[in-house]
Design an enzyme around this catalytic site. Structure first.
Site, mmCIF file in Angstrom:
data_model
loop_
_atom_site.group_PDB
_atom_site.id
_atom_site.type_symbol
_atom_site.label_atom_id
_atom_site.label_comp_id
_atom_site.label_asym_id
_atom_site.label_seq_id
_atom_site.Cartn_x
_atom_site.Cartn_y
_atom_site.Cartn_z
ATOM 1 C CE LYS A 1 40.048 34.686 46.658
ATOM 2 N NZ LYS A 1 41.084 34.811 45.152
ATOM 3 C CG ASN B 1 39.696 46.888 42.280
ATOM 4 O OD1 ASN B 1 39.293 48.149 42.546
ATOM 5 N ND2 ASN B 1 40.373 46.180 43.388
ATOM 6 C CE1 TYR C 1 37.751 37.216 47.827
ATOM 7 C CE2 TYR C 1 38.099 37.269 50.167
ATOM 8 C CZ TYR C 1 38.572 37.280 48.821
ATOM 9 O OH TYR C 1 39.981 37.123 48.813
ATOM 10 C CB ILE D 1 40.347 35.265 33.936
ATOM 11 C CG1 ILE D 1 39.301 35.588 34.920
ATOM 12 C CG2 ILE D 1 41.586 35.683 34.432
ATOM 13 C CD1 ILE D 1 39.243 35.016 36.290
ATOM 14 C CB SER E 1 41.740 34.386 51.144
ATOM 15 O OG SER E 1 41.475 35.303 52.534
ATOM 16 C CG ASN F 1 35.783 38.071 38.412
ATOM 17 O OD1 ASN F 1 36.957 37.381 38.121
ATOM 18 N ND2 ASN F 1 35.815 39.148 38.317
#
Ligand code: NAD
Ligand code: WQD
Length: 336
Positions: A153, A35, A149, A59, A124, A99
């Site tokens: 986190k 990205n 998402y 990673i 976040s 990821n």
């Protein structure tokens, strides 16, 4: 001090690398460019006169992680790499968990093998879900998240908590960003979303520059002063400096450290539209539309912990955020 910056070619990572170099730190970047663009490196060089060492890789690739830790003597890691689009995460949860969660575990495992004990993680405000009250402080309950998402986190935060408990010599810092916006004041670096922007500020910027016809304002019937959603927008340069403040204040101190990074002030969608109109000198076309599913009415940070313990606070207001975004967008209408 050498710092491995995963995701350092991305929006927040690239600005943080510039500020790190200015502060005398040495960033080493690992990024798979899923990205971001390699052109970012030249922009960092233009601004600082230095080009960070760059490893193009993932990673989740243990070999490249081991290679970096053996070739570079890394003191700390700032971990930005990950996927971040809320809507896409609903469609592709596996990719997000792989990821964001698995990737972080691979990274920390490699850090432990290499004896690197200091980690700063990009978390976040989304981990707070729909908070019972604002402002939100670091003790506000987390976990009530509504999309993969946000859940990734939250999961990473919980994993890192357990990992730090089991390895008390580690310093792990969770930085919970509110709404990062803005660009480098030079206008040479900024946010370069692929496809249709998901977030408000880049969308407004693309309307301003003529790439999109109008902004859809998602809901004007929220219990807020003008009915539109209220968020704590924070300038990316302030956010970048927040990472350096965290490294300095707690990067060598064992424990789990948690900080909100925001300004402590909320702005509505229409206030952001007005600020951007002032910056670009013309009206921004918008249409009032239904609420976006999953959105909350309002969210802003209690930033007193970061002020006290990191000796950091945001300097830039919404006017500067809009002016700097416009400088970047108008000079780079198609991004990098
Ligand atoms: P970004 O997409 O611009 O940057 C992320 C970078 O990580 C990109 O350069 C991408 O190529 C790289 N990357 C992704 N997966 C990778 C992998 N597996 N291996 C190596 N590199 C990989 O995003 P950003 O806005 O700079 O966000 C950085 C971090 O901050 C993310 O973890 C994001 O979740 C978090 N965050 C962002 C916001 C926001 O609104 N921008 C808010 C809160 C938290
Ligand atoms: C802001 C406000 C929208 C777009 C998201 C993630 C969060 C974090 C930051 C990564 C809301 C309104 C938006 C548009 C609009 N990211 N809006 N029209 O939703 O607060 O947070 O980005 O961690 O996890 O959820 O940010 O910029 O999408 O929206 O009216 O086209 O703008 O309804 O009130 P959000 P956003």
């Amino acid at each position: 001090m050498k710092v491995l910056v995963t995701g350092g070619m991305g929006y927040i990572g690239s600005h943080t690398c510039v500020q790190m170099i200015e502060a005398g730190l040495e960033p080493v970047i690992l990024d798979n460019l899923c990205n971001s663009k390699e052109a970012v490196l030249e922009r960092i060089n233009q601004l600082t006169g230095k080009t960070p060492v760059f490893y193009q890789g993932d990673i989740r690739d243990r070999e490249i992680l081991d290679q970096i830790f053996s070739e570079q003597s890394i003191d700390s890691v700032i971990h930005f790499a990950g996927l971040k689009a809320v809507g896409e995460s609903v469609e592709k949860p596996l990719e997000y968990y792989d990821n964001n969660v698995h990737g972080t575990l691979m990274l920390v495992d490699a850090m432990k093998s290499a004896g690197v004990n200091s980690l700063v993680f990009s978390s976040s405000a989304t981990v707070y879900g729909d908070p019972a009250e604002v402002p939100i402080n670091e003790n506000t309950p987390t976990g009530n998240v509504t999309n993969p998402y946000g859940r990734s986190k939250y999961m990473v935060e919980e994993c890192l908590r357990d990992i730090q408990y089991a390895a008390p010599e580690m310093s792990i810092t969770l930085l919970r960003y509110f709404n990062p916006v803005g660009a480098h004041p030079s206008g040479t670096m900024g946010e370069d979303p692929q496809g249709i922007p998901n977030n408000l500020m880049p969308f407004i910027a693309q309307v301003a520059v003529g790439r999109r016809e109008f902004l859809s304002v998602f809901g004007n019937d929220y219990p807020t002063p003008d009915g539109t959603g209220v968020r704590d927008y924070i300038h990316v340069m302030d956010l970048a400096d927040g990472h350096i403040a965290a490294l300095n204040a707690v990067g060598k101190k064992d424990g789990l450290h948690i900080f909100n990074l925001g300004t402590g002030k909320g702005s509505s969608v229409l206030e952001m539209v007005d600020a951007f109109s002032d910056a670009c000198g013309h009206d921004i076309a918008y249409k009032l539309c239904p609420r976006r599913p999953g959105d909350i009415a309002e969210c802003w940070a209690d930033t007193s912990k970061a002020t006290k313990e990191l000796n950091w606070e945001a300097k830039f207001d919404v006017k500067a955020m809009a002016a700097d975004t416009w400088r970047w967008q108008s000079a780079n209408p198609k991004g990098y």
